[in-house]
Design a protein around this motif. Structure first.
Motif, PDB file in Angstrom:
ATOM      1  N   HIS A  82       0.841  -1.207   0.000  1.00  9.84           N
ATOM      2  CA  HIS A  82       0.000   0.000   0.000  1.00  9.84           C
ATOM      3  C   HIS A  82       0.873   1.253   0.000  1.00  9.84           C
ATOM      4  O   HIS A  82       2.006   1.227   0.496  1.00  9.84           O
ATOM      5  CB  HIS A  82      -0.873   0.036   1.261  1.00  9.84           C
ATOM      6  N   CYS A 131      -5.024   4.229   1.200  1.00  8.72           N
ATOM      7  CA  CYS A 131      -3.926   3.944   0.271  1.00  8.72           C
ATOM      8  C   CYS A 131      -4.138   4.742  -1.018  1.00  8.72           C
ATOM      9  O   CYS A 131      -5.232   4.756  -1.589  1.00  8.72           O
ATOM     10  CB  CYS A 131      -3.902   2.451  -0.021  1.00  8.72           C
ATOM     11  N   GLN A 169      -3.041   4.080  -3.872  1.00  9.88           N
ATOM     12  CA  GLN A 169      -3.198   3.210  -5.035  1.00  9.88           C
ATOM     13  C   GLN A 169      -4.585   2.568  -5.070  1.00  9.88           C
ATOM     14  O   GLN A 169      -5.323   2.706  -6.021  1.00  9.88           O
ATOM     15  CB  GLN A 169      -2.137   2.097  -5.016  1.00  9.88           C
ATOM     16  N   CYS A 170      -4.919   1.808  -4.020  1.00  4.91           N
ATOM     17  CA  CYS A 170      -6.144   0.989  -4.067  1.00  4.91           C
ATOM     18  C   CYS A 170      -7.331   1.664  -3.392  1.00  4.91           C
ATOM     19  O   CYS A 170      -8.461   1.202  -3.546  1.00  4.91           O
ATOM     20  CB  CYS A 170      -5.895  -0.384  -3.452  1.00  4.91           C
ATOM     21  N   CYS A 218      -1.820  -4.872  -0.700  1.00  3.24           N
ATOM     22  CA  CYS A 218      -2.437  -3.934  -1.634  1.00  3.24           C
ATOM     23  C   CYS A 218      -2.837  -4.679  -2.906  1.00  3.24           C
ATOM     24  O   CYS A 218      -2.074  -5.493  -3.428  1.00  3.24           O
ATOM     25  CB  CYS A 218      -1.462  -2.807  -1.977  1.00  3.24           C
TER      26      CYS A 218
HETATM   27 ZN    ZN Z   1      -3.273  -0.279  -1.452  1.00  8.99          ZN
END
Ligand code: ZN
Length: 241
Positions: free
Chosen positions: A13, A45, A47-48, A67
Protein backbone atom coordinates in the motif's frame (compact mmCIF):
# COMPACT_ATOMS: atom_id res chain seq x y z
CA UNK A 1 2.73 6.96 27.50
CA UNK A 2 5.49 5.15 25.58
CA UNK A 3 6.52 6.61 22.27
CA UNK A 4 8.50 4.55 19.73
CA UNK A 5 9.46 5.00 16.11
CA UNK A 6 9.14 1.84 14.03
CA UNK A 7 9.63 0.98 10.35
CA UNK A 8 6.44 0.58 8.33
CA UNK A 9 5.86 -2.58 6.29
CA UNK A 10 3.02 -1.30 4.11
CA UNK A 11 2.36 -4.61 2.31
CA UNK A 12 2.41 -2.79 -1.03
CA UNK A 13 0.00 0.00 0.00
CA UNK A 14 1.01 3.64 -0.47
CA UNK A 15 0.14 4.90 3.00
CA UNK A 16 3.37 6.29 4.49
CA UNK A 17 3.23 10.02 5.14
CA UNK A 18 6.87 10.18 6.25
CA UNK A 19 9.59 10.09 3.59
CA UNK A 20 11.65 7.64 5.66
CA UNK A 21 8.80 5.12 5.85
CA UNK A 22 8.63 5.14 9.64
CA UNK A 23 5.64 5.50 11.94
CA UNK A 24 5.37 6.73 15.49
CA UNK A 25 3.53 4.52 17.95
CA UNK A 26 2.01 6.07 21.05
CA UNK A 27 1.52 3.24 23.52
CA UNK A 28 -0.97 3.80 26.31
CA UNK A 29 0.01 2.91 29.86
CA UNK A 30 -1.79 2.59 33.19
CA UNK A 31 -2.03 6.37 33.55
CA UNK A 32 -3.08 7.30 30.04
CA UNK A 33 -6.19 5.40 29.12
CA UNK A 34 -6.18 6.05 25.41
CA UNK A 35 -6.20 3.58 22.56
CA UNK A 36 -2.85 2.88 20.91
CA UNK A 37 -2.14 5.62 18.36
CA UNK A 38 -0.08 5.12 15.21
CA UNK A 39 1.02 8.32 13.43
CA UNK A 40 2.69 8.63 10.04
CA UNK A 41 0.08 6.82 7.95
CA UNK A 42 -2.50 8.25 5.56
CA UNK A 43 -5.99 6.98 6.20
CA UNK A 44 -6.35 5.57 2.67
CA UNK A 45 -3.93 3.94 0.27
CA UNK A 46 -3.18 6.21 -2.70
CA UNK A 47 -3.20 3.21 -5.04
CA UNK A 48 -6.14 0.99 -4.07
CA UNK A 49 -8.18 3.44 -1.98
CA UNK A 50 -8.55 0.93 0.87
CA UNK A 51 -7.89 1.62 4.50
CA UNK A 52 -5.69 -1.31 5.56
CA UNK A 53 -5.56 -2.45 9.18
CA UNK A 54 -2.12 -1.85 10.66
CA UNK A 55 -0.73 -3.64 13.70
CA UNK A 56 2.46 -3.49 15.69
CA UNK A 57 4.22 -6.79 15.02
CA UNK A 58 7.54 -7.19 16.79
CA UNK A 59 9.84 -4.41 15.64
CA UNK A 60 7.70 -3.07 12.82
CA UNK A 61 4.22 -1.86 12.01
CA UNK A 62 2.61 -4.00 9.33
CA UNK A 63 -0.41 -3.56 7.09
CA UNK A 64 -2.45 -6.72 7.58
CA UNK A 65 -3.78 -7.07 4.03
CA UNK A 66 -1.78 -6.78 0.79
CA UNK A 67 -2.44 -3.93 -1.63
CA UNK A 68 -4.49 -5.03 -4.63
CA UNK A 69 -2.63 -2.54 -6.85
CA UNK A 70 1.01 -2.39 -5.76
CA UNK A 71 2.15 -1.65 -9.32
CA UNK A 72 -0.40 1.07 -10.05
CA UNK A 73 -2.45 1.24 -13.23
CA UNK A 74 -1.79 2.37 -16.78
CA UNK A 75 -5.27 3.05 -18.14
CA UNK A 76 -5.80 2.52 -21.88
CA UNK A 77 -9.13 3.43 -23.50
CA UNK A 78 -10.25 4.12 -27.05
CA UNK A 79 -12.28 6.98 -28.49
CA UNK A 80 -14.09 6.78 -31.83
CA UNK A 81 -13.57 9.96 -33.85
CA UNK A 82 -15.51 9.46 -37.11
CA UNK A 83 -15.98 13.22 -37.59
CA UNK A 84 -12.25 13.96 -37.55
CA UNK A 85 -12.94 16.75 -35.08
CA UNK A 86 -12.18 16.68 -31.37
CA UNK A 87 -13.74 18.87 -28.72
CA UNK A 88 -10.98 19.51 -26.18
CA UNK A 89 -12.00 20.88 -22.77
CA UNK A 90 -11.38 20.27 -19.10
CA UNK A 91 -14.97 19.44 -18.22
CA UNK A 92 -17.67 17.93 -20.47
CA UNK A 93 -19.69 16.35 -17.68
CA UNK A 94 -22.80 18.33 -18.58
CA UNK A 95 -22.96 16.14 -21.70
CA UNK A 96 -21.08 12.99 -20.67
CA UNK A 97 -22.31 11.86 -17.26
CA UNK A 98 -20.91 8.62 -15.94
CA UNK A 99 -22.70 8.98 -12.61
CA UNK A 100 -21.22 8.31 -9.23
CA UNK A 101 -21.23 4.58 -9.86
CA UNK A 102 -19.77 2.12 -7.44
CA UNK A 103 -16.31 3.61 -7.74
CA UNK A 104 -13.42 3.49 -5.29
CA UNK A 105 -12.39 6.79 -3.65
CA UNK A 106 -11.62 9.28 -6.49
CA UNK A 107 -8.45 10.29 -4.64
CA UNK A 108 -7.05 6.81 -5.29
CA UNK A 109 -5.47 5.47 -8.46
CA UNK A 110 -8.17 2.79 -8.63
CA UNK A 111 -11.03 5.28 -8.30
CA UNK A 112 -9.59 7.50 -11.04
CA UNK A 113 -9.04 4.52 -13.37
CA UNK A 114 -12.66 3.46 -12.85
CA UNK A 115 -13.89 6.95 -13.81
CA UNK A 116 -11.60 7.00 -16.88
CA UNK A 117 -13.11 3.66 -18.02
CA UNK A 118 -16.68 4.76 -17.26
CA UNK A 119 -16.27 8.03 -19.17
CA UNK A 120 -14.70 6.20 -22.13
CA UNK A 121 -17.66 3.81 -22.21
CA UNK A 122 -20.01 6.75 -22.86
CA UNK A 123 -17.78 8.40 -25.48
CA UNK A 124 -15.50 10.78 -23.59
CA UNK A 125 -11.74 10.44 -23.24
CA UNK A 126 -11.19 11.74 -19.73
CA UNK A 127 -8.16 11.82 -17.46
CA UNK A 128 -7.02 13.56 -14.29
CA UNK A 129 -4.03 15.90 -14.71
CA UNK A 130 -3.81 17.82 -11.45
CA UNK A 131 -3.70 21.59 -11.54
CA UNK A 132 -1.31 21.62 -14.48
CA UNK A 133 -3.03 23.43 -17.39
CA UNK A 134 -1.56 21.02 -19.92
CA UNK A 135 -1.85 21.13 -23.71
CA UNK A 136 -2.68 18.73 -26.49
CA UNK A 137 0.41 18.41 -28.70
CA UNK A 138 1.02 16.66 -31.97
CA UNK A 139 4.16 14.53 -31.70
CA UNK A 140 4.13 12.77 -35.06
CA UNK A 141 1.88 11.35 -37.73
CA UNK A 142 -1.16 10.04 -35.81
CA UNK A 143 0.49 10.51 -32.41
CA UNK A 144 -0.23 13.11 -29.76
CA UNK A 145 0.34 13.75 -26.08
CA UNK A 146 -1.44 15.59 -23.31
CA UNK A 147 1.47 17.15 -21.52
CA UNK A 148 2.82 20.09 -19.56
CA UNK A 149 6.07 21.46 -20.97
CA UNK A 150 8.81 22.89 -18.80
CA UNK A 151 10.49 26.22 -19.59
CA UNK A 152 14.20 26.94 -19.75
CA UNK A 153 15.91 30.15 -18.52
CA UNK A 154 14.95 31.92 -21.76
CA UNK A 155 11.33 30.83 -21.39
CA UNK A 156 11.54 28.32 -24.24
CA UNK A 157 9.07 25.47 -23.69
CA UNK A 158 10.27 21.86 -23.79
CA UNK A 159 7.53 21.13 -26.36
CA UNK A 160 7.36 23.28 -29.53
CA UNK A 161 4.56 25.85 -29.49
CA UNK A 162 3.82 25.08 -33.16
CA UNK A 163 2.79 21.54 -32.16
CA UNK A 164 0.35 22.75 -29.53
CA UNK A 165 -3.17 22.12 -30.81
CA UNK A 166 -5.13 23.07 -27.70
CA UNK A 167 -4.65 24.29 -24.18
CA UNK A 168 -6.66 22.81 -21.34
CA UNK A 169 -7.62 24.98 -18.40
CA UNK A 170 -7.79 22.89 -15.28
CA UNK A 171 -10.71 24.14 -13.26
CA UNK A 172 -11.63 20.45 -13.04
CA UNK A 173 -8.00 19.18 -12.89
CA UNK A 174 -8.76 16.95 -15.86
CA UNK A 175 -9.03 16.77 -19.64
CA UNK A 176 -12.18 15.72 -21.45
CA UNK A 177 -12.08 15.02 -25.18
CA UNK A 178 -14.94 13.88 -27.42
CA UNK A 179 -15.87 13.50 -31.06
CA UNK A 180 -17.48 16.78 -32.15
CA UNK A 181 -20.50 15.20 -33.90
CA UNK A 182 -21.14 12.83 -31.00
CA UNK A 183 -20.94 15.79 -28.63
CA UNK A 184 -23.51 17.71 -30.71
CA UNK A 185 -25.81 14.67 -31.04
CA UNK A 186 -25.95 14.49 -27.26
CA UNK A 187 -26.99 18.13 -27.04
CA UNK A 188 -23.56 19.68 -26.63
CA UNK A 189 -22.96 23.21 -27.93
CA UNK A 190 -19.35 24.24 -28.54
CA UNK A 191 -20.18 27.96 -28.61
CA UNK A 192 -21.71 27.62 -25.15
CA UNK A 193 -18.42 26.21 -23.83
CA UNK A 194 -16.73 29.55 -24.45
CA UNK A 195 -13.06 30.35 -24.89
CA UNK A 196 -11.79 27.37 -22.90
CA UNK A 197 -12.90 24.85 -25.52
CA UNK A 198 -10.95 24.08 -28.67
CA UNK A 199 -12.03 22.09 -31.72
CA UNK A 200 -9.07 20.26 -33.22
CA UNK A 201 -8.97 18.64 -36.67
CA UNK A 202 -7.49 15.15 -36.73
CA UNK A 203 -7.72 12.29 -39.22
CA UNK A 204 -10.94 10.31 -38.59
CA UNK A 205 -10.46 6.98 -36.84
CA UNK A 206 -10.14 5.21 -33.55
CA UNK A 207 -7.81 6.80 -31.01
CA UNK A 208 -6.17 5.02 -28.10
CA UNK A 209 -5.51 7.12 -24.99
CA UNK A 210 -2.91 5.67 -22.63
CA UNK A 211 -3.14 7.51 -19.34
CA UNK A 212 -0.14 7.50 -17.00
CA UNK A 213 -0.96 9.33 -13.76
CA UNK A 214 -1.86 6.06 -12.00
CA UNK A 215 1.57 4.55 -12.54
CA UNK A 216 3.81 4.06 -9.52
CA UNK A 217 6.31 6.89 -9.39
CA UNK A 218 4.39 9.20 -11.76
CA UNK A 219 5.80 12.63 -10.99
CA UNK A 220 3.49 15.62 -11.47
CA UNK A 221 6.39 17.90 -10.52
CA UNK A 222 9.12 16.41 -12.71
CA UNK A 223 11.88 18.72 -13.99
CA UNK A 224 11.22 17.47 -17.51
CA UNK A 225 8.05 17.52 -19.65
CA UNK A 226 5.20 15.81 -17.79
CA UNK A 227 3.26 13.52 -20.13
CA UNK A 228 -0.15 12.65 -18.72
CA UNK A 229 -1.37 10.66 -21.71
CA UNK A 230 -0.14 9.31 -25.02
CA UNK A 231 -2.67 9.34 -27.85
CA UNK A 232 -2.39 7.33 -31.02
CA UNK A 233 -4.68 6.71 -33.96
CA UNK A 234 -4.95 2.92 -34.04
CA UNK A 235 -7.43 2.39 -36.89
CA UNK A 236 -8.78 4.51 -39.67
CA UNK A 237 -12.55 4.89 -39.93
CA UNK A 238 -12.28 5.32 -43.70
CA UNK A 239 -13.08 1.87 -45.17
CA UNK A 240 -11.07 2.72 -48.29
CA UNK A 241 -7.90 3.43 -46.29
ZN1 ZN B 1 -3.27 -0.28 -1.45
Amino acid sequence: MGITTLPLDSNGHVIASNDDNTVTVYEPDEFVRLPRLIAGIYSRCAQCGEQPEVEVEGDAVRAQSPCALPDGITTAITLEVPSGKLVVEDDLRHVYRCGDGDFADYNSVLGQAQVIEAMAAIGCAYGPVGNSCPGLYRTGEDTYVIASPRYDEDDNPSLPEKDRLAGIVTDLWAYSIADLEDFKRRGGDVDALGWTATVVDVPPGTYRFTHHTGEVGFDHYADDTVVFAHIERVTSSDPAA
